[in-house]
Write a protein that holds these residues in place. Structure first.
Motif, PDB file in Angstrom:
ATOM      1  N   ASP A 465       7.352  -4.926  -6.927  1.00 54.74           N
ATOM      2  CA  ASP A 465       7.182  -6.197  -6.220  1.00 54.74           C
ATOM      3  C   ASP A 465       8.523  -6.709  -5.700  1.00 54.74           C
ATOM      4  N   ARG A 625       2.277  -6.493  -2.462  1.00 56.16           N
ATOM      5  CA  ARG A 625       1.560  -7.768  -2.568  1.00 56.16           C
ATOM      6  C   ARG A 625       0.329  -7.818  -1.679  1.00 56.16           C
ATOM      7  N   THR A 628      -1.958  -6.659  -4.431  1.00 54.77           N
ATOM      8  CA  THR A 628      -1.947  -7.289  -5.757  1.00 54.77           C
ATOM      9  C   THR A 628      -2.147  -8.799  -5.728  1.00 54.77           C
TER      10      THR A 628
END
Length: 662
Positions: A465, A625, A628
């Motif tokens: 991330d 992202r 997620t």
């Protein structure tokens, strides 16, 4: 005013002009809506997907309306590439379709034109850099033969400093009092603008026209804003202002440089005024240094920008007062000079006095706004610029208030169009909020391209991330990109959200890459694009410039890699101020501001890939992202319906099965 616009878009009509033309329902519908909006004096927002043919869809009805109503229609674009397309390709086609020679012109900002008076003064005084000595003859030859005097048409060497001394300045122009007025490049061009049916401008010039009380362009009340997604922000910035230590110092030095001869003060009539003004400028120079030192102490910059939220102590207005006294002295000299001879020298003196007076007044206005902090709708911040002192910046908080006060009521009809105006599947609310409460009709025209068949969307897995593991994410990106370049054998755009990230990846990959990489960070946007287009199997690394406005058809662009989701930096002063306002209203700033803007930018980035019905390729999103985070599905829903794959193996297989068009 009734018209059957559809008759101009038949295959029979257009086939002679465009051999590859295929009738598009969406294009006809848009053309009809544009003509209807003009005829009924209505505003229209239309999102036209890539391939609709929106340029012709507004040029043809605009030309018809202009000729029939004897009025000028202005078309504004953000990018030069679209301006070039409109003028060199679309307008000639429209003339053939209509079988009429309507007048179309391009309007440029006044500093694009050579000023004959300034050129003559510069040469006569020898006030040019030594670097121009060997190039003056060829510049003279060009100036003698040019019809337009437009800076961009000169292809030989001329330094930036030389150009600044010989091109027009709006506040340093004698206008009709100039002996060169009848042959002035700028004013001859303005006459063409007045007589045009279609006038093409860029967003910055249009915004300056609006901010300048509609005094730059000829009168018009029908407006098409293409690439409209960024226009509200451009308008806000134009109504803002920036001020540096050097800006004020330059104005003071123009009048008198302490300890040196020269400056406009030498043209003053009264010795008493000269000596008094010299002392004023000496004192003001000290106040200027003191002011910016105090500003630095009160507002230390921890990042590249620092928003000023509270009222500052500073010098309690001493610098403003000192500058104001200098302006008063200049005003007295202007009044005295008005009674002098009517020669050019006298007129130039008055012009220069008025110019520096206006510039000092603008500086005073900004200093006062920063000190008083009375305007709730004004964002104030400091911006690091690499110099000794930071730049003072002010900008209106909301573009909607600017539209309400300065645009609504001035136009009969405005067409807002782009391929990316929605912030969701069918939602214009984000864009409409920027325009304020103006009556506007809406139209969504989807792209006629077969994205499901011709494009792949690869959502990379197993990358860390970037919001919590930035350095690790960068390492993952450096490892994955070579595999993606190998898949398509180059011919790839890699789009970044920051120069830092782009430069880091470039440094890691460029030396050992099988495919030549042209980086915007290394070469600048123009040279990077030129190198990419001229070189086989090449790769282009770019930031914001290359997310939009670049049109590359065919196999030269087979892959677009989006490294990171394009969220605006949270420390952006205007975004921060808007966030604070939304929090006061108990609204979610991320959902109301950052996500809609990211969606628009993602749609622009994706849109670089498929530019014709036979284009094929892959868009890769490396930011995890997108999978997620809950907002990831909102972004994906807004993108064209490409075939989604989640592993590199799937991607290789899907890429091998893409159609092969001749």
């Amino acid at each position: 005013m009734k018209r059957n616009i559809q008759e101009y878009f038949t295959e029979e009509k257009i086939k002679n002009c465009l051999p590859d033309f295929e009738p598009r329902v969406e294009q006809v519908k848009m053309a009809e809506k544009v003509f209807q909006s003009f005829s009924k004096s209505e505003n229209l927002i239309v999102e036209a997907g890539t391939g609709v043919g929106k340029s012709l869809a507004y040029i043809i009805p605009a030309a018809i309306f202009s000729m029939e109503s004897e009025t000028t229609v202005v078309i504004s674009t953000e990018t030069k590439s679209l301006q070039t397309q409109i003028l060199e390709k679309d307008i000639p086609i429209a003339k053939k379709i209509l079988q009429k020679e309507f007048r179309a012109e391009i309007a440029l900002g006044s500093n694009n034109y050579v000023c004959k008076r300034k050129l003559s003064n510069t040469i006569d005084s020898g006030n040019f850099g030594i670097e121009m000595t060997d190039h003056l003859k060829e510049f003279y030859e060009w100036e003698k033969n040019t019809q337009t005097g437009i800076k961009s048409e000169y292809t030989r060497f001329a330094s930036n400093e030389f150009w600044s001394k010989v091109t027009r300045e709006s506040d340093n122009c004698l206008g009709k009092k100039c002996p060169n007025f009848s042959s002035s490049y700028y004013f001859l061009e303005k006459e063409k603008w007045r007589n045009s049916n279609i006038l093409v401008v860029n967003h910055h010039l249009l915004a300056s026209h609006i901010a300048g009380e509609y005094k730059i362009l000829p009168e018009f009340s029908y407006l098409i804003i293409d690439e409209a997604h960024n226009f509200p922000e451009i308008l806000s910035k134009t109504f803002g202002a920036k001020l540096t230590f050097e800006d004020i110092q330059k104005s003071l030095d123009f009048i008198y440089v302490v300890g040196k001869k020269g400056g406009i003060i030498t043209k003053f009539q009264k010795e008493k005024s000269i000596e008094g003004l010299k002392e004023q400028i000496k004192g003001t120079n000290k106040l200027l240094v003191s002011y910016f030192n105090k500003l630095y102490l009160e507002v230390p910059i921890s990042f590249t920008t620092q928003r000023i939220k509270e009222k500052l102590k500073l010098d309690e207005g001493d610098l403003e007062c000192a500058l104001g006294e200098i302006v008063e002295e200049l005003s007295r000299e202007i009044a005295d000079s008005a009674n002098e001879s009517d020669g050019v020298d006298s007129k130039e003196k008055v012009l220069e006095l008025q110019m520096v007076s206006d510039r000092l007044n603008s500086s005073i206005d900004i200093l006062k706004k920063v000190r008083m902090k009375k305007e709730a709708d004004l964002v104030v911040w400091l911006e690091a610029n690499g110099d000794r002192f930071a730049t003072l910046c002010v900008e209106p908080l909301q573009s909607s208030s600017i539209f309400q006060e300065n645009v609504v009521g001035k136009m009969e009809s405005i067409i807002f169009t782009s391929a990316t105006l929605k912030s969701g599947k069918k939602d214009f609310s984000y864009y409409k909020n920027k325009l304020g409460d103006i009556p506007v009709k809406e139209e969504i025209l989807n792209s006629p391209f077969d994205y499901t068949k011709n494009s792949i969307l690869y959502l990379a897995r197993n990358l860390r991330d970037p919001s919590s593991e930035s350095d690790d994410f960068q390492e993952d990106v450096i490892k994955l990109i070579p595999y993606l370049l190998e898949l398509t054998q180059g011919d790839t755009f890699v789009l970044f959200t920051s120069n830092k990230s782009m430069n880091s990846v470039y440094d890691a990959l460029s030396k050992n890459s099988t495919y030549p990489i042209f980086s915007q960070g290394e070469l600048g946007p123009n040279r990077a694009k030129e190198g990419y287009l001229k070189t086989e199997k090449s790769v282009l690394f770019g930031v914001s410039t290359f997310w939009q406005g670049i049109d590359i058809k065919g196999d030269k662009l087979k892959s677009v890699i989006i490294v990171k989701l394009p969220f605006q930096p949270p420390n952006d002063p205007v975004l921060e101020a808007k966030t604070d306002e939304l929090k006061k209203l108990r609204l979610n700033p991320f959902m109301e501001l950052q996500l809609p803007l990211a969606i628009q930018t993602m749609k622009q980035g994706f849109g670089r890939l498929i530019r014709s019905k036979t284009d094929t390729g892959v868009v890769s999103i490396l930011d995890p992202r997108i999978r997620t985070k809950s907002y990831g599905s909102l972004i994906l829903d807004s993108l064209p319906p490409a075939k989604i794959v989640n592993s590199f193996g799937e991607l290789k297989f899907a890429y091998s099965k893409l159609p092969q068009y001749k």
